[in-house]
Motif scaffolding. Sequence first.
Motif, PDB file in Angstrom:
ATOM      1  N   GLN A   1      -5.801   3.249   5.241  1.00 13.73           N
ATOM      2  CA  GLN A   1      -4.987   4.307   5.845  1.00 13.73           C
ATOM      3  C   GLN A   1      -4.419   5.253   4.781  1.00 13.73           C
ATOM      4  OE1 GLN A   1      -1.273   2.806   7.655  1.00 13.73           O
ATOM      5  NE2 GLN A   1      -1.899   0.793   6.915  1.00 13.73           N
ATOM      6  N   CYS A   2      -4.392   4.836   3.524  1.00 10.81           N
ATOM      7  CA  CYS A   2      -3.889   5.686   2.435  1.00 10.81           C
ATOM      8  C   CYS A   2      -4.975   6.606   1.879  1.00 10.81           C
ATOM      9  CB  CYS A   2      -3.354   4.826   1.291  1.00 10.81           C
ATOM     10  SG  CYS A   2      -2.069   3.670   1.772  1.00 10.81           S
TER      11      CYS A   2
ATOM     12  N   CYS B   1      -5.508  10.552   2.122  1.00 16.08           N
ATOM     13  CA  CYS B   1      -4.808  11.549   1.309  1.00 16.08           C
ATOM     14  C   CYS B   1      -4.852  11.260  -0.186  1.00 16.08           C
ATOM     15  CB  CYS B   1      -3.347  11.636   1.738  1.00 16.08           C
ATOM     16  SG  CYS B   1      -3.117  12.133   3.454  1.00 16.08           S
ATOM     17  N   HIS B   2      -5.055   9.999  -0.569  1.00 16.29           N
ATOM     18  CA  HIS B   2      -4.994   9.600  -1.975  1.00 16.29           C
ATOM     19  C   HIS B   2      -6.337   9.064  -2.441  1.00 16.29           C
ATOM     20  CE1 HIS B   2      -0.601   9.939  -2.091  1.00 16.29           C
ATOM     21  NE2 HIS B   2      -0.604   9.377  -0.903  1.00 16.29           N
TER      22      HIS B   2
ATOM     23  N   LEU C   1       7.349   3.311   0.380  1.00 15.01           N
ATOM     24  CA  LEU C   1       6.418   3.071   1.478  1.00 15.01           C
ATOM     25  C   LEU C   1       7.120   2.653   2.761  1.00 15.01           C
ATOM     26  CD1 LEU C   1       3.488   1.212  -0.287  1.00 15.01           C
ATOM     27  CD2 LEU C   1       3.514   3.546   0.573  1.00 15.01           C
TER      28      LEU C   1
ATOM     29  N   ASN D   1       9.967   3.789   3.995  1.00 15.56           N
ATOM     30  CA  ASN D   1      10.394   4.995   4.695  1.00 15.56           C
ATOM     31  C   ASN D   1      10.424   6.152   3.691  1.00 15.56           C
ATOM     32  OD1 ASN D   1      11.505   6.986   6.250  1.00 15.56           O
ATOM     33  ND2 ASN D   1      13.153   5.722   7.055  1.00 15.56           N
TER      34      ASN D   1
ATOM     35  N   MET E   1       5.148  14.020   1.732  1.00 15.35           N
ATOM     36  CA  MET E   1       4.343  12.938   2.293  1.00 15.35           C
ATOM     37  C   MET E   1       4.658  12.773   3.774  1.00 15.35           C
ATOM     38  SD  MET E   1       3.768   9.195   0.795  1.00 15.35           S
ATOM     39  CE  MET E   1       3.019   7.876   1.686  1.00 15.35           C
TER      40      MET E   1
ATOM     41  N   TYR F   1       4.084  10.570   6.199  1.00 16.01           N
ATOM     42  CA  TYR F   1       3.731   9.204   6.581  1.00 16.01           C
ATOM     43  C   TYR F   1       4.973   8.579   7.170  1.00 16.01           C
ATOM     44  CZ  TYR F   1       2.167   4.347   6.048  1.00 16.01           C
ATOM     45  OH  TYR F   1       1.821   3.049   6.284  1.00 16.01           O
ATOM     46  N   ARG F   2       4.828   7.897   8.297  1.00 13.95           N
ATOM     47  CA  ARG F   2       5.994   7.362   9.002  1.00 13.95           C
ATOM     48  C   ARG F   2       6.571   6.128   8.360  1.00 13.95           C
ATOM     49  NH1 ARG F   2       3.624   3.224  11.487  1.00 13.95           N
ATOM     50  NH2 ARG F   2       1.634   3.450  12.495  1.00 13.95           N
TER      51      ARG F   2
ATOM     52  N   MET G   1       5.854   2.006   6.343  1.00 11.28           N
ATOM     53  CA  MET G   1       5.249   0.699   6.539  1.00 11.28           C
ATOM     54  C   MET G   1       6.396  -0.310   6.594  1.00 11.28           C
ATOM     55  SD  MET G   1       2.341  -1.108   4.149  1.00 11.28           S
ATOM     56  CE  MET G   1       1.143   0.200   4.406  1.00 11.28           C
TER      57      MET G   1
ATOM     58  N   ARG H   1       3.496  -4.187   2.594  1.00 12.44           N
ATOM     59  CA  ARG H   1       3.794  -3.369   1.415  1.00 12.44           C
ATOM     60  C   ARG H   1       3.453  -4.127   0.133  1.00 12.44           C
ATOM     61  NH1 ARG H   1       8.734  -2.568   4.213  1.00 12.44           N
ATOM     62  NH2 ARG H   1       9.838  -3.728   2.594  1.00 12.44           N
TER      63      ARG H   1
END
Length: 174
Positions: A86-87, A90-91, A140, A142, A152, A154-155, A157, A163
């Motif tokens: 899922q990362c 973008c990365h 990661l 929040n 970023m 991203y909601r 993890m 994490r």
Amino acid sequence: MFDTMTMTKIVGGFCGALLVFLLGTWASSILYGTYGGPKAGENQAYVIDTGEEEEAAAEAEEVVELPFAEVYAAADAGAGERLWRQCQACHKLEAGANGVGPYLHGIVDRPKHAADGYAYSDALLSQDGAWTPENISAFLENPREYAPGTKMAYRGMPDVEDRANLIAYLATYQ
């Protein structure tokens, strides 16, 4: 055998049956709907105690989150590889290959905002220090709370084990 009129009758029959089912559902929701219970300021006439509230409160008390250092010590990089998917939208893990986000090769214990060629947001530029596993975990969990105004989108993890596994996977790329 099948001409235009026959096909029209078949389609009309299906549409009519669908209409009957939809109207039946609508009528039954009006007759038997609960409408969410009492509104603010209103009291319910009679409440049946099912014990669910006490059970939910007991379960909420039982949930104890382990410290990140303990979870990270037992992290599984193989499970982190699955979370990496899922990362990777973008990365990238190749050194110097920035995408929408900065490259993450060597991110663990790397100084913050040190990816060459990436334009960081002011929220991250204002932070000092290094990306320790604890800092990465907090970010990661929040991103918007850790660095208000970050780019970023991203909601977060919420699971500490996820994490830790992801950071253990990223640590293999040093």
